[in-house]
Design a protein around this motif. Structure first.
Motif, PDB file in Angstrom:
ATOM      1  N   GLY A 149      -2.714  43.282 -48.432  1.00 38.94           N
ATOM      2  CA  GLY A 149      -1.323  43.152 -48.835  1.00 38.94           C
ATOM      3  C   GLY A 149      -0.511  44.379 -48.510  1.00 38.94           C
ATOM      4  O   GLY A 149       0.618  44.286 -47.996  1.00 38.94           O
ATOM      5  N   ASP A 150      -1.072  45.552 -48.803  1.00 42.42           N
ATOM      6  CA  ASP A 150      -0.360  46.799 -48.510  1.00 42.42           C
ATOM      7  C   ASP A 150      -0.102  46.939 -47.019  1.00 42.42           C
ATOM      8  O   ASP A 150       0.983  47.378 -46.587  1.00 42.42           O
ATOM      9  CB  ASP A 150      -1.167  47.995 -49.011  1.00 42.42           C
ATOM     10  CG  ASP A 150      -1.222  48.072 -50.534  1.00 42.42           C
ATOM     11  OD1 ASP A 150      -0.425  47.364 -51.185  1.00 42.42           O
ATOM     12  OD2 ASP A 150      -2.059  48.824 -51.063  1.00 42.42           O
ATOM     13  N   ALA A 151      -1.076  46.569 -46.203  1.00 42.31           N
ATOM     14  CA  ALA A 151      -0.919  46.688 -44.750  1.00 42.31           C
ATOM     15  C   ALA A 151       0.133  45.719 -44.227  1.00 42.31           C
ATOM     16  O   ALA A 151       0.820  46.008 -43.248  1.00 42.31           O
ATOM     17  CB  ALA A 151      -2.258  46.443 -44.065  1.00 42.31           C
ATOM     18  N   LEU A 152       0.277  44.580 -44.888  1.00 44.67           N
ATOM     19  CA  LEU A 152       1.257  43.575 -44.468  1.00 44.67           C
ATOM     20  C   LEU A 152       2.634  43.810 -45.085  1.00 44.67           C
ATOM     21  O   LEU A 152       3.593  43.127 -44.758  1.00 44.67           O
ATOM     22  CB  LEU A 152       0.764  42.171 -44.849  1.00 44.67           C
ATOM     23  CG  LEU A 152      -0.489  41.670 -44.128  1.00 44.67           C
ATOM     24  CD1 LEU A 152      -0.946  40.344 -44.722  1.00 44.67           C
ATOM     25  CD2 LEU A 152      -0.224  41.521 -42.640  1.00 44.67           C
ATOM     26  N   GLY A 153       2.710  44.761 -46.015  1.00 43.16           N
ATOM     27  CA  GLY A 153       3.982  45.051 -46.659  1.00 43.16           C
ATOM     28  C   GLY A 153       4.387  44.034 -47.699  1.00 43.16           C
ATOM     29  O   GLY A 153       5.578  43.816 -47.951  1.00 43.16           O
TER      30      GLY A 153
END
Length: 221
Positions: free
Chosen positions: A201-205
């Motif tokens: 999720g963090d990598a996908l924003g």
């Protein structure tokens, strides 16, 4: 258990990875003969420049992990019985069991792993061998018991029970890459890939959340 592959490079010194094709018919059990060495230590010893022995093995196991050092379809130098077509070196998968740390836990891992390998191949415990069976060396030495081999008999019985009693699952480390960037390790468990949701999720924003009462994971933009 954690199972990872860290194969020796081709063209190794002292011919430790001879690159000879092998269609294995048995699995050979060894003890490392070192009371303080871990699986990682044993793997690293194979590529240590000070090591001048022509000896290698396929898998080494300790209380934490199992490391595959050579492809299971290539021969290794482990049996002490030469290079004949029917030798242990040319026909058997070599497994080294570490003697350091919690040896009972290491044996638990070895039993589970070997039962799984036998199951995958449609084999039974009659396919298990000792180093002793090939060259007469007292190995696996911690199963010797002054020639009575009580440890070996117990080990085979445990593998047999594990093989008959339940499915044996392996956990293998895998890489997680999002948009070309490695985030952290994922896991392969019985052929299914598990990833840390928050890292993705963090990598996908996007936002990730966990609702404990309903045991629900959520991703929202």
């Amino acid at each position: 258990m954690i199972y990872r592959k860290d194969h020796l490079p081709k063209g190794m010194a002292y011919n430790r990875r001879p690159g000879l094709f092998m269609s294995a018919t048995t699995i050979t059990i060894h003890n490392t003969g070192n009371l303080s060495s871990t699986a990682a230590n044993e793997r690293n010893w194979l590529t240590n420049p000070s090591n001048d022995r022509q000896a290698s093995y396929h898998i080494v196991i300790d209380e934490r992990e199992a490391i595959e050092c050579l492809p299971l379809t290539e021969s290794a130098w482990h049996s002490g019985d030469g290079s004949g077509s029917k030798s242990g070196n040319r026909t058997s998968i070599a497994i080294e069991i570490c003697e350091s740390g919690n040896y009972a836990k290491t044996l638990d891992i070895a039993v589970a792993l070997i039962a799984n390998m036998l199951k995958e191949r449609g084999w039974d415990v009659d396919r298990l061998r000792r180093h002793w069976d090939w060259s007469g060396k007292v190995c696996p030495r911690l199963m010797y018991d002054d020639g009575k081999w009580t440890g070996w008999i117990d080990f085979k019985n445990r593998v047999s029970k594990e093989l008959a009693g339940k499915e044996v699952g392996l956990v293998v480390k895998a890489n997680l890459i999002v948009y070309g960037k490695k985030i952290e390790d994922a896991l392969l468990v019985d052929g299914k890939t598990y990833v840390p949701l928050r890292a993705v999720g963090d990598a996908l924003g996007v936002k990730t959340a966990w609702e404990n009462k309903s045991k629900t994971a959520m991703i929202t933009e």
